[in-house]
Design a protein around this motif. Structure first.
Motif, PDB file in Angstrom:
ATOM      1  N   TYR A  44     -21.865 -27.109   9.203  1.00  0.00           N
ATOM      2  CA  TYR A  44     -23.149 -25.312   8.955  1.00  0.00           C
ATOM      3  C   TYR A  44     -21.514 -25.306   8.182  1.00  0.00           C
ATOM      4  CZ  TYR A  44     -25.942 -25.361  13.714  1.00  0.00           C
ATOM      5  OH  TYR A  44     -26.474 -25.422  14.492  1.00  0.00           O
ATOM      6  N   HIS A  45     -22.370 -24.378   7.239  1.00  0.00           N
ATOM      7  CA  HIS A  45     -20.976 -24.036   5.588  1.00  0.00           C
ATOM      8  C   HIS A  45     -22.205 -22.880   5.139  1.00  0.00           C
ATOM      9  CE1 HIS A  45     -19.967 -24.377   1.702  1.00  0.00           C
ATOM     10  NE2 HIS A  45     -21.401 -24.639   1.425  1.00  0.00           N
ATOM     11  N   LEU A  46     -21.204 -21.225   5.034  1.00  0.00           N
ATOM     12  CA  LEU A  46     -21.558 -20.750   4.183  1.00  0.00           C
ATOM     13  C   LEU A  46     -20.387 -19.702   3.580  1.00  0.00           C
ATOM     14  CD1 LEU A  46     -20.722 -17.379   6.436  1.00  0.00           C
ATOM     15  CD2 LEU A  46     -20.773 -19.635   7.603  1.00  0.00           C
ATOM     16  N   VAL A  47     -21.222 -19.270   2.366  1.00  0.00           N
ATOM     17  CA  VAL A  47     -20.401 -18.150   1.763  1.00  0.00           C
ATOM     18  C   VAL A  47     -20.496 -17.093   1.986  1.00  0.00           C
ATOM     19  CG1 VAL A  47     -18.879 -18.726  -1.094  1.00  0.00           C
ATOM     20  CG2 VAL A  47     -19.670 -21.266   0.408  1.00  0.00           C
ATOM     21  N   TYR A  48     -19.514 -16.150   1.423  1.00  0.00           N
ATOM     22  CA  TYR A  48     -19.651 -15.227   0.780  1.00  0.00           C
ATOM     23  C   TYR A  48     -19.381 -15.414  -0.601  1.00  0.00           C
ATOM     24  CZ  TYR A  48     -19.927 -10.061   0.254  1.00  0.00           C
ATOM     25  OH  TYR A  48     -20.161  -8.629   0.387  1.00  0.00           O
ATOM     26  N   PHE A  49     -20.055 -14.616  -1.327  1.00  0.00           N
ATOM     27  CA  PHE A  49     -19.246 -14.432  -3.067  1.00  0.00           C
ATOM     28  C   PHE A  49     -18.935 -13.103  -2.822  1.00  0.00           C
ATOM     29  CE2 PHE A  49     -22.887 -17.867  -3.696  1.00  0.00           C
ATOM     30  CZ  PHE A  49     -21.806 -19.134  -4.227  1.00  0.00           C
ATOM     31  N   THR A  50     -17.714 -12.785  -3.619  1.00  0.00           N
ATOM     32  CA  THR A  50     -17.524 -11.265  -3.923  1.00  0.00           C
ATOM     33  C   THR A  50     -17.376 -11.285  -5.737  1.00  0.00           C
ATOM     34  OG1 THR A  50     -15.367 -11.804  -4.127  1.00  0.00           O
ATOM     35  CG2 THR A  50     -15.810 -11.171  -1.647  1.00  0.00           C
ATOM     36  N   LYS A  51     -17.434 -12.081  -6.335  1.00  0.00           N
ATOM     37  CA  LYS A  51     -17.459 -12.201  -7.444  1.00  0.00           C
ATOM     38  C   LYS A  51     -18.419 -13.789  -8.413  1.00  0.00           C
ATOM     39  CE  LYS A  51     -12.708 -11.982  -9.136  1.00  0.00           C
ATOM     40  NZ  LYS A  51     -12.044 -11.628  -9.655  1.00  0.00           N
ATOM     41  N   GLY A  52     -19.242 -13.853  -9.374  1.00  0.00           N
ATOM     42  CA  GLY A  52     -19.675 -15.155  -9.375  1.00  0.00           C
ATOM     43  C   GLY A  52     -20.687 -14.757 -10.396  1.00  0.00           C
ATOM     44  N   GLY A  53     -20.943 -16.350 -10.919  1.00  0.00           N
ATOM     45  CA  GLY A  53     -22.262 -15.718 -11.698  1.00  0.00           C
ATOM     46  C   GLY A  53     -22.952 -17.729 -12.003  1.00  0.00           C
ATOM     47  N   GLY A  54     -24.386 -17.866 -12.311  1.00  0.00           N
ATOM     48  CA  GLY A  54     -24.901 -19.444 -12.668  1.00  0.00           C
ATOM     49  C   GLY A  54     -25.607 -19.771 -11.522  1.00  0.00           C
ATOM     50  N   LYS A  66     -25.045 -14.558  -7.267  1.00  0.00           N
ATOM     51  CA  LYS A  66     -24.089 -13.152  -7.624  1.00  0.00           C
ATOM     52  C   LYS A  66     -23.396 -12.397  -6.765  1.00  0.00           C
ATOM     53  CE  LYS A  66     -29.126 -11.897  -6.153  1.00  0.00           C
ATOM     54  NZ  LYS A  66     -30.243 -10.934  -6.810  1.00  0.00           N
ATOM     55  N   PRO A  67     -22.705 -11.792  -6.989  1.00  0.00           N
ATOM     56  CA  PRO A  67     -21.940 -11.233  -6.398  1.00  0.00           C
ATOM     57  C   PRO A  67     -22.127 -10.093  -4.675  1.00  0.00           C
ATOM     58  CG  PRO A  67     -21.582 -10.304  -8.451  1.00  0.00           C
ATOM     59  CD  PRO A  67     -22.111 -11.405  -8.357  1.00  0.00           C
ATOM     60  N   ASN A  68     -21.757 -10.126  -3.799  1.00  0.00           N
ATOM     61  CA  ASN A  68     -22.395  -9.685  -2.411  1.00  0.00           C
ATOM     62  C   ASN A  68     -23.738 -10.247  -1.931  1.00  0.00           C
ATOM     63  OD1 ASN A  68     -20.205  -8.119  -2.648  1.00  0.00           O
ATOM     64  ND2 ASN A  68     -20.985  -6.797  -4.275  1.00  0.00           N
ATOM     65  N   GLN A  69     -22.832 -11.892  -2.471  1.00  0.00           N
ATOM     66  CA  GLN A  69     -24.803 -12.879  -1.661  1.00  0.00           C
ATOM     67  C   GLN A  69     -23.937 -13.671  -0.689  1.00  0.00           C
ATOM     68  OE1 GLN A  69     -26.239 -16.315  -3.782  1.00  0.00           O
ATOM     69  NE2 GLN A  69     -27.926 -14.959  -4.276  1.00  0.00           N
ATOM     70  N   VAL A  70     -25.018 -14.009   0.373  1.00  0.00           N
ATOM     71  CA  VAL A  70     -24.353 -15.129   0.830  1.00  0.00           C
ATOM     72  C   VAL A  70     -25.361 -15.785   1.380  1.00  0.00           C
ATOM     73  CG1 VAL A  70     -25.136 -13.441   3.012  1.00  0.00           C
ATOM     74  CG2 VAL A  70     -23.103 -14.660   3.452  1.00  0.00           C
ATOM     75  N   TYR A  71     -24.879 -16.673   1.661  1.00  0.00           N
ATOM     76  CA  TYR A  71     -25.914 -18.088   1.990  1.00  0.00           C
ATOM     77  C   TYR A  71     -25.086 -19.147   3.445  1.00  0.00           C
ATOM     78  CZ  TYR A  71     -23.099 -22.257  -0.307  1.00  0.00           C
ATOM     79  OH  TYR A  71     -22.317 -22.834  -0.614  1.00  0.00           O
ATOM     80  N   PHE A  72     -26.543 -19.270   4.406  1.00  0.00           N
ATOM     81  CA  PHE A  72     -25.906 -20.175   4.969  1.00  0.00           C
ATOM     82  C   PHE A  72     -27.049 -21.419   4.913  1.00  0.00           C
ATOM     83  CE2 PHE A  72     -25.961 -15.686   6.339  1.00  0.00           C
ATOM     84  CZ  PHE A  72     -24.822 -15.740   7.015  1.00  0.00           C
ATOM     85  N   GLY A  85     -18.074 -18.722 -15.241  1.00  0.00           N
ATOM     86  CA  GLY A  85     -16.989 -17.554 -14.867  1.00  0.00           C
ATOM     87  C   GLY A  85     -16.288 -18.366 -14.008  1.00  0.00           C
ATOM     88  N   GLU A  86     -15.451 -16.631 -13.488  1.00  0.00           N
ATOM     89  CA  GLU A  86     -15.030 -16.795 -12.267  1.00  0.00           C
ATOM     90  C   GLU A  86     -15.497 -17.017 -10.987  1.00  0.00           C
ATOM     91  OE1 GLU A  86     -10.977 -15.136 -11.074  1.00  0.00           O
ATOM     92  OE2 GLU A  86     -11.854 -14.099 -13.073  1.00  0.00           O
ATOM     93  N   VAL A  87     -15.229 -17.445 -10.441  1.00  0.00           N
ATOM     94  CA  VAL A  87     -16.117 -17.551  -8.642  1.00  0.00           C
ATOM     95  C   VAL A  87     -14.801 -17.188  -7.525  1.00  0.00           C
ATOM     96  CG1 VAL A  87     -17.296 -18.501  -7.713  1.00  0.00           C
ATOM     97  CG2 VAL A  87     -17.884 -18.915  -9.819  1.00  0.00           C
ATOM     98  N   ASP A  88     -15.383 -15.941  -6.605  1.00  0.00           N
ATOM     99  CA  ASP A  88     -14.552 -16.208  -5.698  1.00  0.00           C
ATOM    100  C   ASP A  88     -15.591 -15.865  -3.999  1.00  0.00           C
ATOM    101  OD1 ASP A  88     -12.352 -16.413  -4.480  1.00  0.00           O
ATOM    102  OD2 ASP A  88     -11.266 -15.095  -4.969  1.00  0.00           O
ATOM    103  N   GLY A  89     -14.280 -15.681  -3.301  1.00  0.00           N
ATOM    104  CA  GLY A  89     -15.337 -15.216  -1.760  1.00  0.00           C
ATOM    105  C   GLY A  89     -14.649 -15.791  -1.093  1.00  0.00           C
TER     106      GLY A  89
END
Length: 291
Positions: A44-54, A66-72, A85-89
C-alpha cells in the motif's frame, strides 16, 4: 529492448524495515529517481503533497498534482510521476500484513473507500479545515519512526488509522448521503468479488448469484451508483488488467489472452479494441513510447 515493468517491494526502497516506510517526500524522491518511470508496488502506498505541480498517472489515468492533495494506492496498480518544480510532502509505504496482526478484522483496510483501486475515490483534495490535522498526524508519524521507542509500531499503526478515518470521513459523508448503506455494502461486495474472479466469471449473472440477488437488481444498482451497467464494471476491470500485463514486454499478446482466460488471441484483441479503442499491440507501442 525494454523488459518487464519493475515491481518494487519495501525492501528494495529502504534498508530499514520490511513492513513500513515513512518519510518526507522530497528526500524520498531524490533517492528514488527511477520511480518517475512506470512501476508497480507490492505494498500500500500514499502521498500527501504540501507543495508540487505537474501530474501523475495511476492505472493509465492521468491526474494533476497539487498541494494539499493526498492519493492512495493498493498493491498491483501501475504508477508514474511527471512533476513540475519543487515537490514535497509525506510518503507512507506499508506492507499488506502490516495491519493484519494488529486488527481482528484482517480486511479492515478494504472498508476505506480510497483503498479500492478506483482512481476517483483514491485522489482526494484535503479541505483547508482538515489540513492542519492531517499535517500534524504525518509529523507525528515522522517523529515516531525517527528513533526506536517502546511499542513504536503500534503507535504508528494507531496514528495511521486516525489519518485514514479522518480522510475517509470526507468521502463517506457524501457517499452515505447519496447511497443507502445497504446499496453501498452490496456494491463493495460486488467490486471485491470482481477482484477475485474477473478471469473466471465474466458475466453479471455469475456475480448476482454469489450476491444472492437477481442480475436485474445488480444492473440497477450499478447504473444508479456508478452510471454504468454491471457488465461494463466487469469489462473495465478485465481491460485494466490487460493494460497492466501489456506493459510487460516479456509476455506475448497470446500469453496475456491466456492469463485472462480468453478462448483465443483474436477474441481478446476484439474485446480490448472495443473497450480501449486501440488494439493490444497499439496500446503497447503507445505506453512504451511514453517511457
Amino acid at each position: 529492448m525494454k523488459t518487464a515493468i519493475p515491481i518494487y517491494d519495501i525492501c528494495s526502497l529502504t534498508q530499514k524495515r520490511e513492513d513500513i516506510l515513512i518519510e518526507r517526500f522530497a528526500p524520498y524522491l531524490k533517492s528514488h529517481r527511477n520511480l518517475h518511470l512506470a512501476h508497480k508496488h507490492s505494498f500500500y502506498h500514499l502521498v500527501y503533497f504540501t507543495k508540487g505541480g505537474g501530474s501523475q498517472t495511476i492505472d493509465f489515468e492521468q491526474v494533476p498534482v497539487k498541494p494539499n492533495q493526498v492519493y492512495f494506492m493498493i498493491p498491483g496498480q501501475v504508477h508514474n510521476w511527471a512533476f513540475k518544480g519543487e515537490v514535497d510532502g509525506y510518503i507512507i509505504n506499508f506492507s499488506v500484513p502490516f495491519f493484519q496482526s494488529f486488527l481482528l478484522k484482517a480486511n479492515y483496510l478494504e472498508e476505506f473507500p480510497f483503498f479500492t483501486g478506483i482512481i476517483n475515490d483514491a485522489v482526494i483534495d484535503v479541505p483547508a479545515e482538515l489540513q492542519p490535522k492531517v499535517i500534524q498526524l504525518f509529523e507525528e508519524l515522522i517523529q515516531e519512526t525517527g528513533e526506536p521507542k517502546p511499542l513504536e509500531m503500534d503507535m504508528v499503526r494507531s496514528i495511521m488509522l486516525q489519518l485514514f478515518i479522518s480522510i475517509a470521513r470526507l468521502g463517506l459523508n457524501t457517499v452515505n448521503k447519496a447511497i443507502p448503506s445497504y446499496n453501498y455494502t452490496l456494491l463493495r461486495s460486488f467490486q471485491k468479488l470482481i477482484e477475485k474472479n474477473y478471469t473466471s466469471i465474466k458475466m453479471p449473472k455469475g456475480y448476482a448469484e454469489l450476491l444472492y440477488i437477481t442480475p436485474n437488481h445488480l444492473n440497477a444498482l450499478c447504473n444508479d451508483v456508478l452510471g454504468m451497467p454491471a457488465g461494463e464494471v466487469i469489462r473495465n476491470r478485465i481491460a485494466l488488467e490487460a493494460k497492466r500485463l501489456l506493459i510487460n514486454n516479456d509476455l506475448t499478446v497470446q500469453e496475456i489472452a491466456g492469463q485472462l482466460n480468453f478462448a483465443d488471441n483474436s477474441y481478446f484483441t476484439k474485446f480490448f479494441k472495443k473497450q480501449v479503442g486501440i488494439t493490444p499491440e497499439e496500446f503497447r507501442k503507445t505506453t512504451n513510447s511514453h517511457e
